[in-house]
Design a protein around this motif. Sequence first.
Motif, PDB file in Angstrom:
ATOM      1  N   SER A 179      82.055 -37.711 112.375  1.00 45.76           N
ATOM      2  CA  SER A 179      81.409 -36.527 112.507  1.00 45.76           C
ATOM      3  C   SER A 179      80.006 -36.741 112.175  1.00 45.76           C
ATOM      4  N   LEU A 180      79.842 -37.226 111.004  1.00 45.47           N
ATOM      5  CA  LEU A 180      78.435 -37.616 110.225  1.00 45.47           C
ATOM      6  C   LEU A 180      77.445 -38.383 111.250  1.00 45.47           C
ATOM      7  N   GLY A 181      78.135 -39.480 111.888  1.00 48.45           N
ATOM      8  CA  GLY A 181      77.480 -40.309 112.648  1.00 48.45           C
ATOM      9  C   GLY A 181      77.061 -39.588 113.809  1.00 48.45           C
ATOM     10  N   ALA A 182      77.914 -38.811 114.656  1.00 42.73           N
ATOM     11  CA  ALA A 182      77.519 -38.175 115.686  1.00 42.73           C
ATOM     12  C   ALA A 182      76.553 -37.048 115.510  1.00 42.73           C
ATOM     13  N   TYR A 183      76.652 -36.465 114.380  1.00 38.28           N
ATOM     14  CA  TYR A 183      75.519 -35.452 113.855  1.00 38.28           C
ATOM     15  C   TYR A 183      74.240 -36.118 113.959  1.00 38.28           C
ATOM     16  N   TYR A 184      74.094 -37.239 113.008  1.00 35.69           N
ATOM     17  CA  TYR A 184      72.799 -37.927 113.032  1.00 35.69           C
ATOM     18  C   TYR A 184      72.393 -38.494 114.302  1.00 35.69           C
ATOM     19  N   LYS A 185      73.125 -38.947 115.209  1.00 37.27           N
ATOM     20  CA  LYS A 185      72.966 -39.453 116.619  1.00 37.27           C
ATOM     21  C   LYS A 185      72.364 -38.368 117.388  1.00 37.27           C
ATOM     22  N   SER A 186      72.798 -37.070 117.232  1.00 34.42           N
ATOM     23  CA  SER A 186      72.130 -35.926 118.072  1.00 34.42           C
ATOM     24  C   SER A 186      70.939 -35.398 117.698  1.00 34.42           C
ATOM     25  N   LYS A 187      70.751 -35.841 116.260  1.00 26.60           N
ATOM     26  CA  LYS A 187      69.330 -35.861 115.769  1.00 26.60           C
ATOM     27  C   LYS A 187      68.317 -36.652 116.175  1.00 26.60           C
ATOM     28  N   ASN A 188      68.502 -37.765 116.690  1.00 26.09           N
ATOM     29  CA  ASN A 188      68.052 -39.163 117.002  1.00 26.09           C
ATOM     30  C   ASN A 188      67.675 -39.889 115.865  1.00 26.09           C
ATOM     31  N   ASP A 189      68.332 -39.464 114.809  1.00 23.21           N
ATOM     32  CA  ASP A 189      68.215 -40.523 113.538  1.00 23.21           C
ATOM     33  C   ASP A 189      69.224 -41.521 113.478  1.00 23.21           C
ATOM     34  N   ASN A 190      68.809 -42.736 114.373  1.00 25.79           N
ATOM     35  CA  ASN A 190      69.676 -43.562 114.742  1.00 25.79           C
ATOM     36  C   ASN A 190      70.256 -44.733 113.421  1.00 25.79           C
ATOM     37  N   ASP A 191      69.166 -44.959 112.635  1.00 23.19           N
ATOM     38  CA  ASP A 191      69.480 -45.584 111.535  1.00 23.19           C
ATOM     39  C   ASP A 191      70.606 -45.072 110.934  1.00 23.19           C
ATOM     40  N   GLU A 192      70.505 -43.852 110.429  1.00 19.46           N
ATOM     41  CA  GLU A 192      71.558 -42.967 109.513  1.00 19.46           C
ATOM     42  C   GLU A 192      72.766 -42.839 110.527  1.00 19.46           C
ATOM     43  N   ALA A 193      72.725 -42.951 111.788  1.00 23.11           N
ATOM     44  CA  ALA A 193      73.747 -42.512 112.637  1.00 23.11           C
ATOM     45  C   ALA A 193      74.839 -43.886 112.514  1.00 23.11           C
ATOM     46  N   ILE A 194      73.973 -44.865 112.562  1.00 27.95           N
ATOM     47  CA  ILE A 194      74.727 -46.254 112.595  1.00 27.95           C
ATOM     48  C   ILE A 194      75.169 -46.425 111.372  1.00 27.95           C
ATOM     49  N   ALA A 195      74.433 -46.300 110.253  1.00 26.28           N
ATOM     50  CA  ALA A 195      75.195 -46.266 108.916  1.00 26.28           C
ATOM     51  C   ALA A 195      76.380 -45.533 108.546  1.00 26.28           C
ATOM     52  N   TRP A 196      76.550 -44.354 109.108  1.00 27.37           N
ATOM     53  CA  TRP A 196      77.801 -43.749 109.051  1.00 27.37           C
ATOM     54  C   TRP A 196      78.943 -44.191 109.982  1.00 27.37           C
ATOM     55  N   TYR A 197      78.417 -44.731 111.329  1.00 33.60           N
ATOM     56  CA  TYR A 197      79.522 -45.330 112.111  1.00 33.60           C
ATOM     57  C   TYR A 197      80.062 -46.481 111.613  1.00 33.60           C
ATOM     58  N   LYS A 198      79.340 -47.377 110.944  1.00 34.82           N
ATOM     59  CA  LYS A 198      79.803 -48.575 110.140  1.00 34.82           C
ATOM     60  C   LYS A 198      80.642 -48.191 109.159  1.00 34.82           C
ATOM     61  N   LYS A 199      80.460 -47.062 108.145  1.00 36.29           N
ATOM     62  CA  LYS A 199      81.221 -46.644 107.347  1.00 36.29           C
ATOM     63  C   LYS A 199      82.674 -46.231 108.121  1.00 36.29           C
ATOM     64  N   CYS A 200      82.593 -45.586 108.977  1.00 36.45           N
ATOM     65  CA  CYS A 200      83.649 -45.192 109.686  1.00 36.45           C
ATOM     66  C   CYS A 200      84.712 -46.221 110.343  1.00 36.45           C
ATOM     67  N   ALA A 201      83.920 -47.344 110.977  1.00 34.80           N
ATOM     68  CA  ALA A 201      84.651 -48.329 111.344  1.00 34.80           C
ATOM     69  C   ALA A 201      85.362 -49.116 109.968  1.00 34.80           C
ATOM     70  N   ASP A 202      84.609 -49.350 108.988  1.00 33.20           N
ATOM     71  CA  ASP A 202      85.121 -49.989 107.735  1.00 33.20           C
ATOM     72  C   ASP A 202      86.352 -49.196 107.223  1.00 33.20           C
ATOM     73  N   THR A 203      86.411 -48.101 107.107  1.00 30.91           N
ATOM     74  CA  THR A 203      87.387 -47.263 106.539  1.00 30.91           C
ATOM     75  C   THR A 203      88.464 -47.276 107.263  1.00 30.91           C
ATOM     76  N   SER A 204      88.218 -46.880 108.589  1.00 31.68           N
ATOM     77  CA  SER A 204      89.296 -47.033 109.642  1.00 31.68           C
ATOM     78  C   SER A 204      90.119 -48.340 109.682  1.00 31.68           C
ATOM     79  N   TYR A 205      89.461 -49.378 109.576  1.00 32.10           N
ATOM     80  CA  TYR A 205      89.899 -50.469 109.485  1.00 32.10           C
ATOM     81  C   TYR A 205      90.806 -51.120 108.483  1.00 32.10           C
ATOM     82  N   GLN A 206      90.515 -50.592 107.188  1.00 29.98           N
ATOM     83  CA  GLN A 206      91.151 -50.605 105.999  1.00 29.98           C
ATOM     84  C   GLN A 206      92.504 -49.839 105.930  1.00 29.98           C
TER      85      GLN A 206
END
Length: 428
Positions: A152-179
């Motif tokens: 949700s945080l990745g999607a929020y920052y993506k909607s605000k065009n803050d791609n760096d922050e969005a990518i960081a949260w999407y990566k955290k999401c992917a990491d945590t989901s994988y673990q």
Amino acid sequence: MKKVLLLLMIAVANIAAMAQSDYFSEMKAKAEAGDAKEMFFLGQSYEYGHNGVEQDNATAVSWFKKSAENGYISAATKLAKAYKNGKLGLPKDDSRYVYWVKKASELGDVASTADLASLYFEGKHGVKKNEKEGLKLAKKAAEGESYEAMYSLGAYYKSKNDNDEAIAWYKKCADTSYQMRGRTHSGADKDLKELGVNYDPANSSSNNTATASTKTLAVGDNVDIYFKSGKLCKTGKIVKKGSDYFVKLDNDELKLIPINEKHYSSLFDKDITYCYKVQMYDINMYIKDKIKGAPKAKSSSSSSMNNDDNCAVKDGMVVLYDRRGEVFMTCKLMEKNGTPHVKVDNGLYKIKAESRRFNGVTYSYLVLLGDGEYFIKGEIPGFKSGFSSNSGKSKSTSKKTTESVDKIAKTAKKVGNKVKSLKNKLKF
């Protein structure tokens, strides 16, 4: 011969009925005395018509509400789902759904906090859109290792065009989901690719995890705090107040609880020994380093699970959990064709030995019911679990299970004496 068979059938029925009656009476007494957990189990008895009572949704809801108001998270989440989906004889009701989601979140349920964040982000179910509140709640849930909140945080920052922050949260999401699940989050993977990033959490070097080495720290030192899986959560400062030791995290001071526990880590495929744990938002987090002067655990535990979770069977009953780690229901353990099953309503459902890990908790068994997958923690004696590092513990857990069903054994003895008396009268 027919009389013998009849007596044996009566004896077996009496054993089951008396054991069930004792279990229900004890549960009800504890619930009426104010035990929130037993209130929840009592509600489940009425929900499913278990333990000798007739199915009664109204009574079930009444006990769930009492349990939730007394602070039991699973009761609050059950009521939220019921009002959201129109179950337990209740109508769909947005206001009541939101009330119980908020209640569960206040009690510390991370998944409910993530759900509430989504409601504020999207303005659904009668909740007025409030991105500031959604952001606050999503970050709180993300701290509790909710990958949905991270998404949700990745999607929020993506909607605000803050791609760096969005990518960081999407990566955290992917990491945590994988673990937690052994696979990446499909939404995070899709959105990362849309942002021009090909990310594989299985090969990521950004996953901070517990190392094999330990240190001896002192008051004033910084200490790393881990999730049970071995994934680094936060770093805090060790402080002392009176005779108690704490870890200071931002504005929170979390009291150190001495333990000596080994928990299996799928990240390392081995056990990690932790010396202390702290609790934040009702989530257990762990410290592997020794702390000079801080109290030590009175007794060690060689188990890779908590002692309370070592044996899945208690008084012939097992607890089923959903993916969130919430109690779904308690049900009787049965045997059919030499394999364990759980009895749900009038059906028997096979228990499969399969290790799964969600929110830092490892489950040993899987049960497929009509509405989804449910899980069992601990060991079922004589049945190999899906948890590899505990597969050789059936002998030790058998002893524990024997002790745990002592009440049923005593009841069986009483019935056995009655059967002997009947046999003597009938001159068998």
